[in-house]
Design an enzyme around this catalytic site. Sequence first.
Site, PDB file in Angstrom:
ATOM      1  N   ASP A   1       5.790  -3.643  -9.692  1.00 22.34           N
ATOM      2  CA  ASP A   1       5.554  -1.954  -8.693  1.00 22.34           C
ATOM      3  C   ASP A   1       7.008  -1.835  -9.688  1.00 22.34           C
ATOM      4  OD1 ASP A   1       3.893  -2.339  -7.041  1.00 22.34           O
ATOM      5  OD2 ASP A   1       4.996  -2.805  -5.422  1.00 22.34           O
TER       6      ASP A   1
ATOM      7  N   GLY B   1       2.143   1.599  -5.872  1.00 18.62           N
ATOM      8  CA  GLY B   1       3.588   1.035  -5.551  1.00 18.62           C
ATOM      9  C   GLY B   1       3.931   1.465  -4.466  1.00 18.62           C
TER      10      GLY B   1
HETATM   11  O1  F6P Z   1       2.226  -6.263  -6.115  1.00 19.06           O
HETATM   12  C1  F6P Z   1       2.357  -4.753  -5.807  1.00 19.06           C
HETATM   13  C2  F6P Z   1       0.978  -4.561  -5.136  1.00 19.06           C
HETATM   14  O2  F6P Z   1       0.314  -4.175  -6.341  1.00 19.06           O
HETATM   15  C3  F6P Z   1       1.251  -2.835  -4.718  1.00 19.06           C
HETATM   16  O3  F6P Z   1       1.681  -1.650  -5.851  1.00 19.06           O
HETATM   17  C4  F6P Z   1       0.682  -2.773  -3.533  1.00 19.06           C
HETATM   18  O4  F6P Z   1       0.454  -1.785  -2.765  1.00 19.06           O
HETATM   19  C5  F6P Z   1       0.391  -3.914  -3.052  1.00 19.06           C
HETATM   20  O5  F6P Z   1       0.722  -5.191  -4.704  1.00 19.06           O
HETATM   21  C6  F6P Z   1      -1.139  -4.454  -2.772  1.00 19.06           C
HETATM   22  O6  F6P Z   1      -1.328  -5.430  -2.498  1.00 19.06           O
HETATM   23  P1  F6P Z   1      -2.818  -6.612  -1.913  1.00 19.06           P
HETATM   24  O7  F6P Z   1      -3.088  -6.671  -3.740  1.00 19.06           O
HETATM   25  O8  F6P Z   1      -2.857  -8.116  -2.194  1.00 19.06           O
HETATM   26  O9  F6P Z   1      -3.641  -5.674  -1.505  1.00 19.06           O
END
Ligand code: F6P
Length: 323
Positions: free
Chosen positions: A127, A170
């Site tokens: 991000d 993001g």
């Molecule tokens: O690591 C950041 C991110 O990729 C964000 O852009 C996204 O909203 C989030 O992680 C998604 O998280 P998870 O993989 O836990 O659903």
Amino acid sequence: MKNIAVLTSGGDAPGMNAAIRAVVRTGIAKGWDVYGVQHGYAGLMSGDMRQLGQRDVGGIIQQGGTILGSARAPEFKTEEGRRKALRQLQSRGIDGLVVIGGNGSQTGSNALSQMGFPVVGIASTIDNDLYGSEMTIGVDTALNIALEAIDRLKITASSHQRAFLLEVMGRDCGYIALMSGIAGGAEFMVIPEVEVKPETIANEIREAYRRGKKHAIIVVAEGAKYNAEALIQYFKQHSEVVGFELRATILGHIQRGGMPGAFDRILATRLGAAATAALARGEHGVLVGLNKGQITTTPLSEVVKHKKQIDLSLVELARELDR
Ligand code: F6P
């Protein structure tokens, strides 16, 4: 310092392995034992860790993800969770910890540091929303994946005179949406930092159509108020005002799974080495990051206090270029 541990936490990011490799090899070169903790803070609390040697980190610099595994660990947000982690570290004689991760992870590392344990954080999240580092590990690779998607969508969009909406990652930050949109020559970027109404986007797209454009690409950050879902609904209800037929693509976790590019491998290597160097000179409670081309340290207490701002002049630039 004799023994250190390293963990990766939160969303994985391409380049994390290069950082692990650098921490292990530069740590061993200093005469330390280096332990790899599995699955982030969850593994730290349960004591899931093992000693890593030089060969354990061979052939990983080019691999995406993290060989240590990662996790989101709600229990670590509690004081009891953090005490459990400290007990695990102390029972193994570990006297330093390197935490590779983004905002949530560094909030955890700051909490451990406030409890008196020597911790150094390494800035890593696709991000790029972490205060204390202009660039974080993984964002360049993720950005290039989003860019490739834009380039591909443009080809098919031009062939069919269509508008395409691409939702990129993001959660709170529009960095990937803004930068991939600029690099890909998109018509409109929708980011959490700047609220725009769907009718403004529709007007811009219609104008682009009038100016003779064969396609229109709208890049949307998932965390924007009007994300892909909201915009698709709006465009469906107002299809007559848009002028283009609209299709949507949600890129999702494809952006996180890439093989790290040269920038991320080098950044991660430099930050990994900087983390052990900081611990060796007795500097801890800090995040190692990249600022103005130099490796810097920023107190974790500052990192967690501030929200990194996006460069809004780039939003203006993007608008000027969309002609
Ligand atoms: O690591 C950041 C991110 O990729 C964000 O852009 C996204 O909203 C989030 O992680 C998604 O998280 P998870 O993989 O836990 O659903």
